[in-house]
Design a protein around this motif. Structure first.
Motif, PDB file in Angstrom:
ATOM      1  N   PHE A   8       0.839  -1.198   0.000  1.00 25.97           N
ATOM      2  CA  PHE A   8       0.000   0.000   0.000  1.00 25.97           C
ATOM      3  C   PHE A   8       0.872   1.246   0.000  1.00 25.97           C
ATOM      4  CE2 PHE A   8      -2.591  -3.255   2.042  1.00 25.97           C
ATOM      5  CZ  PHE A   8      -3.808  -3.104   1.398  1.00 25.97           C
ATOM      6  N   ASN A   9       0.479   2.210  -0.826  1.00 22.88           N
ATOM      7  CA  ASN A   9       1.167   3.487  -0.830  1.00 22.88           C
ATOM      8  C   ASN A   9       0.164   4.582  -1.167  1.00 22.88           C
ATOM      9  OD1 ASN A   9       3.298   5.340  -0.624  1.00 22.88           O
ATOM     10  ND2 ASN A   9       4.720   3.938  -1.648  1.00 22.88           N
ATOM     11  N   LEU A  10       0.634   5.821  -1.112  1.00 25.97           N
ATOM     12  CA  LEU A  10      -0.227   6.979  -1.298  1.00 25.97           C
ATOM     13  C   LEU A  10      -0.768   7.092  -2.713  1.00 25.97           C
ATOM     14  CD1 LEU A  10      -1.004   9.759   0.212  1.00 25.97           C
ATOM     15  CD2 LEU A  10       0.900  10.713  -1.074  1.00 25.97           C
ATOM     16  N   GLY A  11       0.101   6.878  -3.702  1.00 26.05           N
ATOM     17  CA  GLY A  11      -0.260   7.132  -5.085  1.00 26.05           C
ATOM     18  C   GLY A  11       0.094   8.550  -5.481  1.00 26.05           C
ATOM     19  N   GLY A  12       0.050   8.820  -6.762  1.00 30.68           N
ATOM     20  CA  GLY A  12       0.366  10.153  -7.257  1.00 30.68           C
ATOM     21  C   GLY A  12      -0.135  10.318  -8.675  1.00 30.68           C
ATOM     22  N   PRO A  13      -0.398  11.554  -9.097  1.00 29.97           N
ATOM     23  CA  PRO A  13      -0.933  11.791 -10.442  1.00 29.97           C
ATOM     24  C   PRO A  13       0.034  11.340 -11.527  1.00 29.97           C
ATOM     25  CG  PRO A  13      -0.269  13.858  -9.402  1.00 29.97           C
ATOM     26  CD  PRO A  13      -0.184  12.809  -8.351  1.00 29.97           C
ATOM     27  N   ASP A  14      -0.520  10.719 -12.566  1.00 26.12           N
ATOM     28  CA  ASP A  14       0.308  10.227 -13.664  1.00 26.12           C
ATOM     29  C   ASP A  14       0.311  11.168 -14.864  1.00 26.12           C
ATOM     30  OD1 ASP A  14      -2.288   9.783 -14.488  1.00 26.12           O
ATOM     31  OD2 ASP A  14      -2.148   7.597 -14.377  1.00 26.12           O
ATOM     32  N   SER A  15      -0.300  12.349 -14.723  1.00 23.32           N
ATOM     33  CA  SER A  15      -0.303  13.358 -15.774  1.00 23.32           C
ATOM     34  C   SER A  15      -0.756  14.672 -15.150  1.00 23.32           C
ATOM     35  CB  SER A  15      -1.265  12.969 -16.907  1.00 23.32           C
ATOM     36  OG  SER A  15      -2.604  13.055 -16.450  1.00 23.32           O
ATOM     37  N   PRO A  16      -0.518  15.807 -15.823  1.00 24.95           N
ATOM     38  CA  PRO A  16      -1.021  17.079 -15.287  1.00 24.95           C
ATOM     39  C   PRO A  16      -2.531  17.077 -15.092  1.00 24.95           C
ATOM     40  CG  PRO A  16       0.642  17.489 -16.955  1.00 24.95           C
ATOM     41  CD  PRO A  16       0.363  16.014 -16.989  1.00 24.95           C
ATOM     42  N   ALA A  17      -3.263  16.398 -15.978  1.00 19.92           N
ATOM     43  CA  ALA A  17      -4.719  16.358 -15.861  1.00 19.92           C
ATOM     44  C   ALA A  17      -5.180  15.592 -14.630  1.00 19.92           C
ATOM     45  CB  ALA A  17      -5.321  15.737 -17.117  1.00 19.92           C
ATOM     46  N   VAL A  19      -3.822  15.741 -11.650  1.00 17.84           N
ATOM     47  CA  VAL A  19      -3.464  16.390 -10.391  1.00 17.84           C
ATOM     48  C   VAL A  19      -4.698  16.770  -9.579  1.00 17.84           C
ATOM     49  CG1 VAL A  19      -2.396  18.426  -9.353  1.00 17.84           C
ATOM     50  CG2 VAL A  19      -1.222  17.203 -11.205  1.00 17.84           C
ATOM     51  N   ARG A  20      -5.654  17.429 -10.224  1.00 17.07           N
ATOM     52  CA  ARG A  20      -6.828  17.876  -9.470  1.00 17.07           C
ATOM     53  C   ARG A  20      -7.658  16.713  -8.916  1.00 17.07           C
ATOM     54  NH1 ARG A  20     -10.768  22.911 -11.162  1.00 17.07           N
ATOM     55  NH2 ARG A  20     -12.320  22.680  -9.519  1.00 17.07           N
ATOM     56  N   PRO A  21      -8.001  15.702  -9.712  1.00 17.55           N
ATOM     57  CA  PRO A  21      -8.750  14.577  -9.125  1.00 17.55           C
ATOM     58  C   PRO A  21      -7.962  13.833  -8.056  1.00 17.55           C
ATOM     59  CG  PRO A  21      -8.188  14.130 -11.417  1.00 17.55           C
ATOM     60  CD  PRO A  21      -7.912  15.572 -11.184  1.00 17.55           C
ATOM     61  N   PHE A  22      -6.644  13.751  -8.220  1.00 19.87           N
ATOM     62  CA  PHE A  22      -5.820  13.141  -7.170  1.00 19.87           C
ATOM     63  C   PHE A  22      -5.958  13.915  -5.860  1.00 19.87           C
ATOM     64  CE2 PHE A  22      -1.755  13.671  -4.897  1.00 19.87           C
ATOM     65  CZ  PHE A  22      -1.602  12.387  -4.394  1.00 19.87           C
ATOM     66  N   LEU A  23      -5.861  15.244  -5.930  1.00 21.25           N
ATOM     67  CA  LEU A  23      -5.992  16.060  -4.728  1.00 21.25           C
ATOM     68  C   LEU A  23      -7.382  15.922  -4.122  1.00 21.25           C
ATOM     69  CD1 LEU A  23      -4.127  19.294  -5.873  1.00 21.25           C
ATOM     70  CD2 LEU A  23      -3.317  17.591  -4.234  1.00 21.25           C
TER      71      LEU A  23
END
Length: 313
Positions: A8-17, A19-23
């Motif tokens: 298990f880990n936090l994860g992170g956005p895979d593209s600029p698009a 970023v917002r849904p990740f946040l």
């Protein structure tokens, strides 16, 4: 015995698009914002909207995307190889909390694998309700497949983890010519103080990790725990890493920063530590400014993970 190990880990956005849904996914987590969903969701949307521009700029510094998934996948592959070498019929899966592959996706993959035993292994050495507990709760909601489940809580002073940090800190210091007058800063991701005051063991475990590392580095006797990545208006654990860098400069010291609560490189290390605090140190004259890397796929650290799996079984 057929074993599934879930990292298990936090994860992170895979593209600029992304970023917002990740946040949004991050801030709508009740472990992060402790409000009813009716209030939490619009607040999460507002925070995500307000932070998207800055976050995208930070990710742009490191190529526009988080490196956390490929780093975690490399750890998973190395751990699977180690477990098979140890005689386990094991497959290692990756589950990210706030971006793909989401916990629910990984739960379906594990169910299809149909293991006899499952080991849940958060990649957070120090336990917190905001990290490991949140991921494990998401797993409990998502998994409906076969297999007896075991959970690794945490490993803040595990031998291999401590050895990996010690070896990397010493390597960086020696590569810089063994400079004198360097303060070793153990930087961990911050947490609101009220979370700790409610019983969260994170701060105590971070301090235990730091103490175990420091005990093996007598050549660097000047050391301090500090906390980075503060957001919002709440009172957070301190001192902040920024304040610790300022204090070192005021004392005429250089700094060597070791990210002891991260096991992979991501935006908090590659931007905050490598750019923001490095620039602050240059501005204040805190020299040298050195940074140790996260354990990643270091053999010692992988040994800790493999031992944790075996012990859980």
């Amino acid at each position: 015995m057929k074993i599934a190990v879930v990292l298990f880990n936090l994860g992170g956005p895979d593209s600029p698009a992304a970023v917002r849904p990740f946040l949004f996914n991050l801030f709508r987590d009740p472990a992060i914002i402790q409000l009813p969903a009716l209030a939490r969701y619009p607040l999460a949307a507002a925070i995500a909207a307000g932070r998207t521009k800055t976050a995208r700029a930070n990710y742009a510094v490191i190529g526009g995307r988080s490196p956390l998934l490929p780093e975690t996948e490399a750890q998973a592959a190395a751990l699977e190889k180690q477990l098979r070498a140890d005689g386990h019929d094991a497959r290692v899966f990756v589950a990210m909390r706030y971006w793909r592959p989401f916990v629910c996706e990984t739960a379906r993959a594990v169910a299809a694998y149909a293991p006899d035993e499952i080991v849940l292994l958060p990649l957070y050495p120090q336990y917190s309700t905001t990290t490991a507990a949140s991921s494990l709760a998401a797993w409990a909601r998502a998994y409906r497949g076969p297999g007896a489940q075991r959970t690794v809580c945490c490993y803040p002073t595990a031998e291999g983890l401590i050895e990996a940090h010690v070896a990397e800190i010493r390597r960086v210091w020696e590569a810089a010519g063994r400079p004198a007058g360097v303060r070793l800063l153990f930087s961990a991701h911050g947490l609101p103080k009220r979370v700790v005051e409610a019983g969260d063991p994170y701060q105590a475990q971070v301090e235990a990790t730091a103490a175990a590392i420091a005990a093996r580095l007598p050549e660097l006797p000047d050391h301090q725990v500090c906390y980075q990545s503060r957001v919002g208006r709440l009172v957070w654990l301190g001192p902040s890493t920024e304040d610790a860098v300022r204090a070192a400069a005021a004392d005429g010291k250089g700094v060597l920063i070791a990210p002891i609560a991260f096991v992979s490189e991501h935006v908090e290390t590659l931007v905050e530590l490598d750019h923001e605090y490095a620039a602050l140190a240059r501005e204040l004259g805190a020299a040298p400014y050195l940074r140790a890397r996260a354990p990643g796929t270091a053999a010692r650290f992988l040994g800790t993970l493999a031992a944790a799996v075996t012990e859980a079984l």
